[in-house]
Design a protein around this motif. Structure first.
Motif, short mmCIF file in Angstrom:
data_model
loop_
_atom_site.label_atom_id
_atom_site.label_comp_id
_atom_site.label_asym_id
_atom_site.label_seq_id
_atom_site.Cartn_x
_atom_site.Cartn_y
_atom_site.Cartn_z
N TRP A 1 15.63 6.81 -33.47
CA TRP A 1 14.60 7.65 -32.84
C TRP A 1 13.36 7.68 -33.71
CZ3 TRP A 1 14.91 9.91 -28.08
CH2 TRP A 1 16.16 9.93 -27.47
N PHE A 2 12.19 7.72 -33.06
CA PHE A 2 10.92 7.77 -33.76
C PHE A 2 10.01 8.78 -33.07
CE2 PHE A 2 12.75 3.63 -34.37
CZ PHE A 2 12.64 3.45 -35.73
N PRO A 3 9.08 9.39 -33.82
CA PRO A 3 8.20 10.38 -33.20
C PRO A 3 7.27 9.76 -32.15
CG PRO A 3 7.57 10.00 -35.48
CD PRO A 3 8.85 9.26 -35.24
N SER A 4 6.96 8.46 -32.31
CA SER A 4 6.07 7.78 -31.37
C SER A 4 6.16 6.28 -31.64
CB SER A 4 4.62 8.24 -31.57
OG SER A 4 4.17 7.86 -32.85
N ALA A 5 5.51 5.49 -30.79
CA ALA A 5 5.47 4.04 -31.00
C ALA A 5 4.72 3.74 -32.30
CB ALA A 5 4.80 3.36 -29.82
N ASP A 6 3.65 4.50 -32.56
CA ASP A 6 2.90 4.32 -33.81
C ASP A 6 3.76 4.66 -35.03
OD1 ASP A 6 0.64 3.53 -32.40
OD2 ASP A 6 -0.22 5.55 -32.37
N GLY A 7 4.64 5.66 -34.88
CA GLY A 7 5.54 6.03 -35.98
C GLY A 7 6.47 4.88 -36.34
N PHE A 8 7.00 4.21 -35.30
CA PHE A 8 7.85 3.04 -35.56
C PHE A 8 7.06 1.96 -36.29
CE2 PHE A 8 8.78 -1.31 -34.31
CZ PHE A 8 10.05 -1.46 -34.85
N GLU A 9 5.87 1.65 -35.78
CA GLU A 9 5.05 0.59 -36.38
C GLU A 9 4.71 0.89 -37.83
OE1 GLU A 9 4.52 -2.32 -35.11
OE2 GLU A 9 5.36 -1.80 -33.15
N ALA A 10 4.39 2.16 -38.13
CA ALA A 10 4.04 2.54 -39.50
C ALA A 10 5.23 2.33 -40.44
CB ALA A 10 3.57 3.98 -39.55
N LEU A 11 6.42 2.75 -40.01
CA LEU A 11 7.61 2.58 -40.85
C LEU A 11 7.98 1.11 -41.00
CD1 LEU A 11 9.82 5.52 -39.57
CD2 LEU A 11 8.74 5.32 -41.80
N ALA A 12 7.88 0.34 -39.92
CA ALA A 12 8.21 -1.09 -39.98
C ALA A 12 7.24 -1.83 -40.90
CB ALA A 12 8.19 -1.69 -38.58
N THR A 13 5.95 -1.54 -40.78
CA THR A 13 4.94 -2.19 -41.61
C THR A 13 5.14 -1.86 -43.08
OG1 THR A 13 3.37 -2.11 -39.78
CG2 THR A 13 2.45 -2.45 -41.99
N ALA A 14 5.55 -0.63 -43.38
CA ALA A 14 5.76 -0.20 -44.76
C ALA A 14 7.11 -0.69 -45.32
CB ALA A 14 5.68 1.31 -44.86
N GLY A 15 7.93 -1.34 -44.49
CA GLY A 15 9.23 -1.82 -44.95
C GLY A 15 10.22 -0.70 -45.18
N GLN A 16 10.06 0.41 -44.46
CA GLN A 16 10.93 1.57 -44.67
C GLN A 16 12.06 1.66 -43.65
OE1 GLN A 16 8.13 4.82 -44.77
NE2 GLN A 16 7.90 4.61 -46.98
N LEU A 17 12.26 0.60 -42.88
CA LEU A 17 13.39 0.55 -41.95
C LEU A 17 14.42 -0.42 -42.52
CD1 LEU A 17 11.52 0.25 -38.54
CD2 LEU A 17 12.49 2.29 -39.57
N ASP A 18 15.68 -0.04 -42.44
CA ASP A 18 16.72 -0.98 -42.87
C ASP A 18 17.93 -0.86 -41.97
OD1 ASP A 18 18.18 1.25 -43.86
OD2 ASP A 18 17.23 1.05 -45.80
N CYS A 19 18.71 -1.93 -41.94
CA CYS A 19 19.90 -2.00 -41.10
C CYS A 19 20.98 -1.10 -41.68
CB CYS A 19 20.40 -3.44 -41.02
SG CYS A 19 21.94 -3.64 -40.12
N ALA A 20 21.58 -0.28 -40.84
CA ALA A 20 22.64 0.63 -41.27
C ALA A 20 23.92 -0.13 -41.64
CB ALA A 20 22.93 1.63 -40.17
N ILE A 21 24.05 -1.38 -41.23
CA ILE A 21 25.26 -2.13 -41.47
C ILE A 21 25.15 -3.01 -42.72
CG2 ILE A 21 26.84 -3.86 -40.49
CD1 ILE A 21 25.89 -2.68 -37.71
N CYS A 22 24.04 -3.78 -42.82
CA CYS A 22 23.93 -4.73 -43.94
C CYS A 22 22.80 -4.41 -44.92
CB CYS A 22 23.77 -6.16 -43.42
SG CYS A 22 22.19 -6.47 -42.59
#
Length: 146
Positions: free
Chosen positions: A17-38
């Protein structure tokens, strides 16, 4: 809030879940998203179907259907599901009265037993400072439904 189905470069799929589409893009661009499995940080949006609910049947029963645990998709989810069943089977659910019950047991005003429930983060910190052993659980209570 918006929910996206995500996928890592290893092919693992998961929802977040993300607060908005821009919130997802900001986290993805900053490299702050990671896979919960690997743990991979190469995350992208995956193809997803819209969540469509059928019209409510006015003659349907007023009680909501029981919501079972979802089917575990890997060893980690299987271990968490097993742990959840053991905790729910071997402890008393005290809901939002968790802090009150834990303090009463710690002070000897109530018999000691295994409990689980809900507490705000600040309340949990206070209990730890008071020497009351508490531990967050890696799942939400199945008893709390909207």
């Amino acid at each position: 809030m918006i929910r996206y189905t995500l996928q890592c470069d290893q092919g693992h799929r998961f929802d977040s879940w993300f607060p908005s589409a821009d919130g997802f893009e900001a986290l993805a661009t900053a490299g702050q998203l990671d896979c919960a499995i690997c743990g991979s940080t190469a995350i992208s949006k995956s193809l997803m179907a819209p969540s469509v609910t059928p019209a409510r049947n006015k003659t349907a029963q007023s009680e909501p259907p029981e919501r079972p645990l979802s089917t575990p998709q890997n060893e980690t989810e299987q271990a968490l599901a097993t742990m959840r069943r053991q905790i729910e089977k071997n402890s008393d659910y005290v809901g939002v009265n968790f802090a009150t019950e834990a303090r009463a047991m710690h002070s000897g005003d109530s018999p000691t037993r295994a409990i689980h429930g809900e507490a705000k983060l600040e309340e949990a910190r206070k209990m730890l400072e008071e020497g009351i052993p508490v531990l967050p659980l890696p799942f939400l209570s199945g008893r709390k439904t909207n």
